[in-house]
Write a protein that holds these residues in place. Sequence first.
Motif, PDB file in Angstrom:
ATOM      1  N   ALA A   1       0.855  -1.182   0.000  1.00  0.00           N
ATOM      2  CA  ALA A   1       0.000   0.000   0.000  1.00  0.00           C
ATOM      3  C   ALA A   1       0.894   1.236   0.000  1.00  0.00           C
ATOM      4  CB  ALA A   1      -0.904  -0.010   1.230  1.00  0.00           C
ATOM      5  N   VAL A   2       0.359   2.358  -0.466  1.00  0.00           N
ATOM      6  CA  VAL A   2       1.166   3.577  -0.579  1.00  0.00           C
ATOM      7  C   VAL A   2       1.775   3.963   0.764  1.00  0.00           C
ATOM      8  CG1 VAL A   2       1.048   6.062  -1.017  1.00  0.00           C
ATOM      9  CG2 VAL A   2      -0.051   4.474  -2.605  1.00  0.00           C
ATOM     10  N   CYS A   3       0.985   3.926   1.832  1.00  0.00           N
ATOM     11  CA  CYS A   3       1.512   4.336   3.138  1.00  0.00           C
ATOM     12  C   CYS A   3       2.588   3.371   3.628  1.00  0.00           C
ATOM     13  CB  CYS A   3       0.379   4.443   4.158  1.00  0.00           C
ATOM     14  SG  CYS A   3      -0.545   2.928   4.401  1.00  0.00           S
ATOM     15  N   VAL A   4       2.426   2.082   3.350  1.00  0.00           N
ATOM     16  CA  VAL A   4       3.432   1.093   3.739  1.00  0.00           C
ATOM     17  C   VAL A   4       4.717   1.313   2.958  1.00  0.00           C
ATOM     18  CG1 VAL A   4       3.990  -1.376   3.768  1.00  0.00           C
ATOM     19  CG2 VAL A   4       1.708  -0.603   4.442  1.00  0.00           C
ATOM     20  N   SER A   5       4.581   1.616   1.670  1.00  0.00           N
ATOM     21  CA  SER A   5       5.753   1.876   0.834  1.00  0.00           C
ATOM     22  C   SER A   5       6.557   3.058   1.352  1.00  0.00           C
ATOM     23  CB  SER A   5       5.307   2.135  -0.611  1.00  0.00           C
ATOM     24  OG  SER A   5       6.397   2.479  -1.429  1.00  0.00           O
ATOM     25  N   ARG A   6       5.856   4.101   1.796  1.00  0.00           N
ATOM     26  CA  ARG A   6       6.545   5.276   2.319  1.00  0.00           C
ATOM     27  C   ARG A   6       7.301   4.946   3.597  1.00  0.00           C
ATOM     28  NH1 ARG A   6       1.262   9.094   1.114  1.00  0.00           N
ATOM     29  NH2 ARG A   6       1.761   9.521  -1.091  1.00  0.00           N
ATOM     30  N   LEU A   7       6.719   4.126   4.447  1.00  0.00           N
ATOM     31  CA  LEU A   7       7.401   3.720   5.671  1.00  0.00           C
ATOM     32  C   LEU A   7       8.592   2.818   5.371  1.00  0.00           C
ATOM     33  CD1 LEU A   7       4.242   3.084   7.846  1.00  0.00           C
ATOM     34  CD2 LEU A   7       5.998   4.793   8.324  1.00  0.00           C
ATOM     35  N   ARG A   8       8.434   1.932   4.391  1.00  0.00           N
ATOM     36  CA  ARG A   8       9.538   1.038   4.023  1.00  0.00           C
ATOM     37  C   ARG A   8      10.725   1.844   3.498  1.00  0.00           C
ATOM     38  NH1 ARG A   8       9.122  -4.501   3.300  1.00  0.00           N
ATOM     39  NH2 ARG A   8       6.896  -4.478   2.802  1.00  0.00           N
ATOM     40  N   THR A   9      10.430   2.933   2.791  1.00  0.00           N
ATOM     41  CA  THR A   9      11.491   3.808   2.286  1.00  0.00           C
ATOM     42  C   THR A   9      12.321   4.383   3.427  1.00  0.00           C
ATOM     43  OG1 THR A   9      10.172   4.427   0.353  1.00  0.00           O
ATOM     44  CG2 THR A   9      11.924   5.927   0.968  1.00  0.00           C
ATOM     45  N   CYS A  10      11.692   4.522   4.587  1.00  0.00           N
ATOM     46  CA  CYS A  10      12.384   5.076   5.763  1.00  0.00           C
ATOM     47  C   CYS A  10      13.113   4.013   6.569  1.00  0.00           C
ATOM     48  CB  CYS A  10      11.385   5.792   6.652  1.00  0.00           C
ATOM     49  SG  CYS A  10      10.628   7.236   5.894  1.00  0.00           S
ATOM     50  N   GLY A  11      13.017   2.747   6.148  1.00  0.00           N
ATOM     51  CA  GLY A  11      13.743   1.677   6.829  1.00  0.00           C
ATOM     52  C   GLY A  11      12.935   0.896   7.840  1.00  0.00           C
ATOM     53  N   VAL A  12      11.634   1.109   7.908  1.00  0.00           N
ATOM     54  CA  VAL A  12      10.791   0.377   8.856  1.00  0.00           C
ATOM     55  C   VAL A  12      10.815  -1.112   8.537  1.00  0.00           C
ATOM     56  CG1 VAL A  12       8.390  -0.014   9.565  1.00  0.00           C
ATOM     57  CG2 VAL A  12       9.285   2.323   9.378  1.00  0.00           C
ATOM     58  N   ILE A  13      10.818  -1.938   9.571  1.00  0.00           N
ATOM     59  CA  ILE A  13      10.773  -3.396   9.434  1.00  0.00           C
ATOM     60  C   ILE A  13       9.370  -3.863   9.795  1.00  0.00           C
ATOM     61  CG2 ILE A  13      11.690  -5.599  10.283  1.00  0.00           C
ATOM     62  CD1 ILE A  13      14.277  -4.052  10.981  1.00  0.00           C
ATOM     63  N   PHE A  14       8.723  -4.581   8.885  1.00  0.00           N
ATOM     64  CA  PHE A  14       7.345  -5.027   9.099  1.00  0.00           C
ATOM     65  C   PHE A  14       7.340  -6.487   9.548  1.00  0.00           C
ATOM     66  CE2 PHE A  14       7.170  -1.713   5.785  1.00  0.00           C
ATOM     67  CZ  PHE A  14       6.428  -0.779   6.483  1.00  0.00           C
ATOM     68  N   ILE A  15       6.721  -6.738  10.682  1.00  0.00           N
ATOM     69  CA  ILE A  15       6.749  -8.091  11.235  1.00  0.00           C
ATOM     70  C   ILE A  15       5.632  -8.970  10.685  1.00  0.00           C
ATOM     71  CG2 ILE A  15       7.798  -7.251  13.359  1.00  0.00           C
ATOM     72  CD1 ILE A  15       5.081  -7.835  14.749  1.00  0.00           C
ATOM     73  N   GLY A  16       4.621  -8.374  10.048  1.00  0.00           N
ATOM     74  CA  GLY A  16       3.543  -9.188   9.485  1.00  0.00           C
ATOM     75  C   GLY A  16       2.214  -8.469   9.561  1.00  0.00           C
ATOM     76  N   LYS A  17       1.146  -9.232   9.278  1.00  0.00           N
ATOM     77  CA  LYS A  17      -0.207  -8.682   9.219  1.00  0.00           C
ATOM     78  C   LYS A  17      -0.937  -8.974  10.527  1.00  0.00           C
ATOM     79  CE  LYS A  17      -1.461  -6.956   6.019  1.00  0.00           C
ATOM     80  NZ  LYS A  17      -2.121  -7.515   4.839  1.00  0.00           N
ATOM     81  N   ALA A  18      -1.421  -7.921  11.150  1.00  0.00           N
ATOM     82  CA  ALA A  18      -2.009  -8.031  12.483  1.00  0.00           C
ATOM     83  C   ALA A  18      -3.470  -8.451  12.426  1.00  0.00           C
ATOM     84  CB  ALA A  18      -1.873  -6.705  13.216  1.00  0.00           C
TER      85      ALA A  18
END
Length: 633
Positions: A231-248
């Motif tokens: 998703a657009v918001c997730v992509s923006r966070l990933r650009t900042c280096g955020v690590i996603f642990i999964g789907k809640a």
Amino acid sequence: MGKKRVMTPAKDVDLSSTKYKREVVQAPHLTGFVFRLFVRIIEAPLIGPIIMNILKKENKMDEILRHTVIPEEPMFKPEYPPQEMEPGVVVLEEDGRPEDRVESALKCLPHYDVAELWENSSASFRYWKIRDYAHAYRSRKVTPSMVAERIISIIEDNGRNKPPTPLLISFDAAEVREQAAASTQRFEAGNPLSILDGIFMAIKDDIDCYPHPSKGATTWMHEVRTVKEDAVCVSRLRTCGVIFIGKANMHELGMGTTGNNPNYGTTRNPHAPDRYTGGSSSGPAAIVASGLCSAALGTDGGGSVRIPSSLCGVVGFKTTYGRTSMEGSLCDSGTVEIIGPIASTVEDVLLVYSAMLGASPANRISLKPSPPCLPSLSSNDNSNALGSLRIGKYTPWFNDVHSTEISDKCDEALNLLSKAHGCEMIEIVIPELLEMRTAHVVSIGSECLCSLNPDCEDGKGVNLTYDTRTSLALFRSFTAADYVAAQCIRRRSMYYHLEIFKKVDVIVTPTTGMTAPIIPPSALKSGETDMQTTANLMQFVVPANLLGFPAISVPVGYDKVGLPIGLQIMGRPWAEATVLRVAAEVEVRILSCINVKSAATPMKFLPAFCVIYNLFCHSFYYYYDYFFGKSSA
């Protein structure tokens, strides 16, 4: 027949004659076999519509929608007049890089004091903030890969808990390790992407986060809708280096306020395993409240970020409608829903929000948003802005709660704020609250049904949970005329609120009308329908959704059994900076009050160590000991 009622145009309504009316929902509370039987009956061709019409009549829905002449034109999505720039703010570049916005946000925060990590560590539980992690990474005392291993261990242990406390619907340990390794390498090379690099987040299961499927907590949505990118918001966070642990985990398709989910198990409240987390963003709120992640993303169409944040004792932020892109979510075509951050502190919400904000091209044209701004919390401008703050409070509504402990705690927080800054409290009147709640149900229900109809007509509907099917039965009873009437009410409500915002800067209420409800054991297998509890939980959140205003829930204390209480702060259109400013100061005042008291007696402002330990097998102090060898437990 004498049934027809003609509304006075909103601009001519005499507010001095408005009398507050408490909403009492006429609907059965059902679980187990009786609930399953009830759902089969309301889905039956002949008797089902009859029963639904009786329930709607008893709750005055037909009176409001079908027997009332509403003089206003319909408003099919929020419409706002131009707004003045907020005082003491930093303007962000909406089209700029997310990393640059986060850097600007970092400069808005108060000075970071490393010593706070260790002060009073034995007095109470303390969440680590994003800047705490960033300091630990940059000082080489810990790496993202080390944190990843601890999180993976906790998640795997959590899957063996009795009773089960499912936090995630989709989780891949190898993928988490891969993200953490990449972040660790960036820190070793001295090139972190932003302050968010190496920060762990969870994503609600109705927001796309590649390569995870987006099921919306159903058993089948991933079969008809594939995820090809973030998703657009997730992509923006990933650009900042955020690590996603999964789907809640979440309440199926977001159609519930408790977080009950028979498909994957019901997430438990970290403060009390026998209580609901609130919904529909149950998993994201519980994950943050447990100390497992610094932040999470949820969706909020009817309080679904703010309700669980309040019940779990964390911060949940709903932006103005259209401020963030909904592209890549299951609800990207609605007019009441947003994607918003959940975190343990206002500071962390601010940082995540700065990275993910940005309206879609269509909303920029139709809504004409003001430039995104953040409050300057690091300067004297903050005190000056708060000194002139006007706080609106509709006292009869504010006090209409399940327990006076809720309104008392919220009043205490407001009194601390006023005492510190001399803020002006202004009594306001908000008319037609029942009409507004009815308009919201029709709006969100019709939009949900429209998006689900193709799959339900293909036979997927029978695989939904019983409470989702109950909601859909109600939504199917709405007509096109009902929907138009609801949008006329939306315009009336918008007029009332914009007039109020000419006199006040924010409107304050408790976030919910009750603290976390008990989970009936009979509801775990088949779900439940309890519309009075739903009404209590949604008591104060609806205006921000139907009208699209920004709002935040910030924890202000606990009731006598230790369940969190949240204060809601709602602002005028595009006034996220004001909402965040007020929330940050409320947080400071509450924490200062607690810290003074805890010098003599340990206070439980944040989740107690024993609760977190028993529910999740580890606590954040376990992280503390693991990383630094300084146990505070």
